[in-house]
Design a protein around this motif. Structure first.
Motif, PDB file in Angstrom:
ATOM      1  N   UNK A 110       0.838  -1.318   0.072  1.00 27.79           N
ATOM      2  CA  UNK A 110       0.131   0.173   0.028  1.00 27.79           C
ATOM      3  C   UNK A 110       0.791   1.230   0.062  1.00 27.79           C
ATOM      4  N   UNK A 111       0.710   2.029  -1.067  1.00 28.77           N
ATOM      5  CA  UNK A 111       1.600   3.172  -1.175  1.00 28.77           C
ATOM      6  C   UNK A 111       0.663   4.576  -1.382  1.00 28.77           C
ATOM      7  N   UNK A 112       1.301   5.785  -1.079  1.00 32.94           N
ATOM      8  CA  UNK A 112       0.558   6.977  -1.505  1.00 32.94           C
ATOM      9  C   UNK A 112       0.724   7.181  -3.112  1.00 32.94           C
ATOM     10  N   UNK A 113      -0.341   7.904  -3.625  1.00 37.38           N
ATOM     11  CA  UNK A 113      -0.216   8.177  -5.024  1.00 37.38           C
ATOM     12  C   UNK A 113       0.946   8.950  -5.237  1.00 37.38           C
ATOM     13  N   UNK A 114       1.438   9.007  -6.365  1.00 37.90           N
ATOM     14  CA  UNK A 114       2.803   9.442  -6.805  1.00 37.90           C
ATOM     15  C   UNK A 114       2.670  10.840  -7.662  1.00 37.90           C
ATOM     16  N   UNK A 115       1.198  11.511  -7.759  1.00 37.69           N
ATOM     17  CA  UNK A 115       1.003  12.692  -8.471  1.00 37.69           C
ATOM     18  C   UNK A 115      -0.220  13.406  -7.928  1.00 37.69           C
ATOM     19  N   UNK A 116       0.010  14.511  -7.732  1.00 35.65           N
ATOM     20  CA  UNK A 116      -1.330  15.467  -7.030  1.00 35.65           C
ATOM     21  C   UNK A 116      -1.625  16.219  -8.102  1.00 35.65           C
ATOM     22  N   UNK A 127       6.025   1.577  -6.141  1.00 38.04           N
ATOM     23  CA  UNK A 127       7.012   2.271  -7.029  1.00 38.04           C
ATOM     24  C   UNK A 127       6.426   2.593  -8.292  1.00 38.04           C
ATOM     25  N   UNK A 128       5.318   2.980  -8.417  1.00 36.93           N
ATOM     26  CA  UNK A 128       4.667   3.457  -9.557  1.00 36.93           C
ATOM     27  C   UNK A 128       4.065   2.235 -10.586  1.00 36.93           C
ATOM     28  N   UNK A 129       4.356   1.261 -10.183  1.00 37.28           N
ATOM     29  CA  UNK A 129       3.760  -0.095 -10.959  1.00 37.28           C
ATOM     30  C   UNK A 129       2.239  -0.519 -10.105  1.00 37.28           C
ATOM     31  N   UNK A 130       1.443  -0.824 -10.772  1.00 39.21           N
ATOM     32  CA  UNK A 130       0.322  -1.472 -10.346  1.00 39.21           C
ATOM     33  C   UNK A 130       0.710  -2.941  -9.565  1.00 39.21           C
ATOM     34  N   UNK A 131       0.132  -2.954  -8.315  1.00 37.55           N
ATOM     35  CA  UNK A 131       0.792  -4.219  -7.622  1.00 37.55           C
ATOM     36  C   UNK A 131      -0.563  -5.175  -7.192  1.00 37.55           C
ATOM     37  N   UNK A 188       4.314  10.672 -21.015  1.00 36.52           N
ATOM     38  CA  UNK A 188       4.897   9.404 -21.227  1.00 36.52           C
ATOM     39  C   UNK A 188       6.468   9.550 -20.599  1.00 36.52           C
ATOM     40  N   UNK A 189       7.036  10.433 -20.947  1.00 38.90           N
ATOM     41  CA  UNK A 189       8.294  11.016 -20.313  1.00 38.90           C
ATOM     42  C   UNK A 189       8.609  10.861 -18.759  1.00 38.90           C
ATOM     43  N   UNK A 190       7.417  11.650 -18.461  1.00 38.87           N
ATOM     44  CA  UNK A 190       7.170  11.646 -16.912  1.00 38.87           C
ATOM     45  C   UNK A 190       7.222  10.092 -16.033  1.00 38.87           C
ATOM     46  N   UNK A 191       6.547   9.374 -16.765  1.00 35.40           N
ATOM     47  CA  UNK A 191       6.263   7.962 -16.201  1.00 35.40           C
ATOM     48  C   UNK A 191       7.607   7.158 -16.538  1.00 35.40           C
ATOM     49  N   UNK A 192       8.370   7.301 -17.668  1.00 28.07           N
ATOM     50  CA  UNK A 192       9.346   6.588 -18.234  1.00 28.07           C
ATOM     51  C   UNK A 192      10.447   6.804 -17.074  1.00 28.07           C
ATOM     52  N   UNK A 193      10.543   8.055 -16.685  1.00 28.76           N
ATOM     53  CA  UNK A 193      11.809   8.492 -15.886  1.00 28.76           C
ATOM     54  C   UNK A 193      11.764   8.720 -14.553  1.00 28.76           C
ATOM     55  N   UNK A 228       8.431   7.418 -12.881  1.00 31.39           N
ATOM     56  CA  UNK A 228       7.312   6.392 -12.466  1.00 31.39           C
ATOM     57  C   UNK A 228       6.062   7.377 -11.923  1.00 31.39           C
ATOM     58  N   UNK A 229       6.004   8.666 -12.193  1.00 30.30           N
ATOM     59  CA  UNK A 229       4.937   9.497 -11.874  1.00 30.30           C
ATOM     60  C   UNK A 229       4.166  10.247 -12.902  1.00 30.30           C
ATOM     61  N   UNK A 230       3.388  10.902 -12.443  1.00 30.40           N
ATOM     62  CA  UNK A 230       2.544  11.786 -13.497  1.00 30.40           C
ATOM     63  C   UNK A 230       1.481  10.996 -13.768  1.00 30.40           C
ATOM     64  N   UNK A 231       0.578  11.569 -14.697  1.00 31.78           N
ATOM     65  CA  UNK A 231      -0.701  10.946 -15.052  1.00 31.78           C
ATOM     66  C   UNK A 231      -0.879   9.563 -15.565  1.00 31.78           C
ATOM     67  N   UNK A 232       0.379   8.776 -15.871  1.00 31.40           N
ATOM     68  CA  UNK A 232       0.260   7.464 -16.239  1.00 31.40           C
ATOM     69  C   UNK A 232       0.474   6.487 -14.855  1.00 31.40           C
ATOM     70  N   UNK A 233       0.836   7.201 -13.952  1.00 30.74           N
ATOM     71  CA  UNK A 233       0.740   6.501 -12.586  1.00 30.74           C
ATOM     72  C   UNK A 233      -0.376   6.609 -11.959  1.00 30.74           C
TER      73      UNK A 233
END
Length: 556
Positions: free
Chosen positions: A157-163, A202-206, A340-345, A347-352
């Motif tokens: 269980x983690x906090x969300x990585x983007x606000x 770490x930004x991936x679905x668990x 896409x770049x935000x997530x790639x580098x 693991x944050x942003x809207x894709x997370x």
């Protein structure tokens, strides 16, 4: 077609949330053999693991059963897409990743209904903690945090990585409307406003496949059959016993009809849709329904497939001015590239993002004794799931009645196991549910009217500010309501003298030996929140009971 037979101690049907946990727990005993059967494939599809990938998993035959509901009078004759996971991890591979337990009163109510104190909140809390790996305890945490959360378990269980600033402002508006702030929805009373915690690492679905199954599959006593459809349960009369015994399952696998035998138990974890359907196909269910389809009655059980409950979300949409939301970001190529770049580098942003970021639990009216509404607030809007985002900035405040009084059904339509059952959630069937729907839309308006959102000049797009009376808002609820993917109750637990109970308080199917149901279907009443983690708690209890039953007497 050729046939084959093989034997195990335990057979688990369904490698979803409950099935993955059960497979790991039961196979911890090296002296027993466990077979886990999943109709879907492995969870190797990349979009399963990227949080925003739920958009590509729902209504995708690779990951979803793609059910549809029956036309519903409460929805003004509409039918709904009804997603259910069909892959390793089940619904935990396609859901919203929100970690939510519900309210203490939910579990105390189950204990009262079943007469079994094992379902009381304090007991259930220990089972939640047993498999939890909560970020709050990464650095030790406070005494209160350790009281309510676990660390070192499988379920991260983690906090969300983007606000989003617009969601921060929505939260401030909710507080101004009289809804208190909270810093933890999972201490037994979830009233308040905060960002949801999520099942990510770490930004991936668990999902539960990664959490419970992957390492366990290295054990020689755990066998996985994926892409294998269980068509029926097998039964045999037991000498000297009044009850038929479930002896195994008939499976279509790799072009063969395979009989898998279970010397100890068969455990159904196929979900609140799949488990009652399989019971009915196998001769356990309402007699009239089974005879109508030429299925021999093994055990008359009128509650199988009844008592369906779900949370109906009403998606209130507000157009905004000057707000940064996902709508406008994705309509520019450079916005998509930046995401896409935000997530790639990082693991944050809207894709997370989880599908919903901000949560609110409150009451639809002052006469409600407990929080009976849940909001899933999103910095985006669209006409319907699967359609493009609007081109203007917007926020969606989806609100659901946590304790609906409407009840639906899951019923087979043929003896063919490949034909989907008829799913009729029967939303908004009661006057109480219709009133809560109207009141809940007024709660949305009360929040949006507060000063922190005034800067955005919010305009109500759905359902429409011109709708004011109870009758108008109830009609609108039928027009905009959709499932939030929480079906439960179709194999409900209860006392032996309850004619609609399907399983006892230890989840054994009443009137049949060697068979349990362990999934969300056993909930007699729906929890006051999201259903995935409560299903894991149920599986945690069941695993302990199954192992105890063997150590005490060899069989149930």
């Amino acid at each position: 077609m050729s046939k084959a037979t093989t034997s195990f101690d335990y057979i688990i049907v369904g490698a979803g949330s409950a099935g993955c946990l059960l497979a790991k727990r039961l196979s911890e005993d090296p002296t027993v053999s466990v077979l886990l059967i999943e109709a879907g494939g492995r969870d190797s599809y990349p979009w399963i693991h990227i949080p925003v990938g739920y958009l590509y998993c729902i209504d995708n035959p690779r990951t979803d059963w793609r059910f549809r509901t029956q036309p519903a009078a409460g929805l003004n004759g509409r039918t709904l897409l009804y997603p259910r996971g069909r892959t390793l991890g089940g619904c935990s591979s396609i859901n919203g990743m929100i970690y939510m337990r519900g309210q203490a009163r939910d579990y105390d109510h189950w204990a009262a209904l079943t007469g079994d104190d094992a379902w009381r909140w304090e007991s259930c809390l220990e089972d939640f903690r047993r498999h939890e790996d909560h970020y709050r305890l990464d650095d030790g945490g406070s005494e209160q945090q350790r009281r309510f959360h676990g660390h070192g378990g499988e379920w991260r269980v983690e906090q969300q990585r983007y606000r989003w600033q617009v969601l921060d402002d929505f939260a401030a508006a909710a507080r101004e409307a009289g809804i208190p702030a909270t810093d933890d929805f999972n201490r037994g009373c979830n009233e308040g406003v905060d960002y949801f915690e999520v099942n990510q690492r770490a930004g991936w679905r668990w999902n539960t496949s990664k959490a419970f199954l992957r390492k366990a599959l290295a054990r020689p006593n755990l066998t996985l059959w994926h892409d294998s459809l269980v068509e029926r349960l097998d039964f045999a009369a037991t000498k000297g016993a009044e009850e038929p015994r479930c002896t195994g399952v008939s499976v279509h696998r790799q072009g063969q009809q395979v009989t898998a035998q279970a010397s100890r138990e068969v455990i159904l974890s196929a979900g609140a849709i799949g488990s009652p359907h399989l019971l009915q196909l196998s001769g356990i269910g309402p007699r009239e329904l089974l005879e109508q389809h030429g299925i021999a009655v093994i055990k008359e059980a009128p509650g199988v497939g009844e008592n369906l409950q779900d949370h109906l979300q009403l998606r209130a949409v507000y157009r905004l001015e000057g707000a940064r939301t996902l709508n406008t970001m994705v309509h520019r190529w450079w916005g998509k590239a930046a995401i896409a770049l935000h997530y790639l580098f990082k693991r944050s942003g809207p894709m997370s993002m989880a599908p919903s970021q901000l949560g609110i639990f409150t009451r639809s009216s002052h006469d409600q004794q407990h929080p009976n509404l849940e909001f899933h607030v999103q910095p985006l809007s669209l006409e319907a799931f699967g359609q493009p985002l609007h081109e203007f900035p917007a926020v969606t405040a989806s609100v659901c009645n946590l304790n609906p009084t409407s009840r639906g059904t899951v019923r087979l339509v043929s003896a063919d196991p490949r034909e989907a059952p008829a799913i009729a959630p029967n939303y908004l069937a009661t006057a109480e549910d219709r009133q809560v729907a109207a009141d809940s839309l007024r709660v949305v308006r009360r929040i949006v009217e507060q000063a922190p959102l005034a800067q955005y000049r919010p305009e109500e797009i759905k359902p429409g500010a011109f709708l004011q009376s109870d009758e108008e808002l109830q009609q609108a609820a039928g027009d905009i309501g959709t499932t939030i993917f929480h079906p439960v109750g179709t194999t409900a637990m209860g006392r032996a003298d309850d004619p609609m109970a399907v399983v006892d308080s230890r989840l054994r199917v009443l009137g049949v030996s060697g068979l349990r149901v362990v999934d969300a279907g056993v909930m007699p009443t729906i929890v006051s929140g999201n259903t995935n983690s409560p299903t894991l708690m149920i599986a945690e209890k069941a695993a302990a009971w199954i192992r105890e039953s063997v150590s005490s007497c060899g069989h149930d």
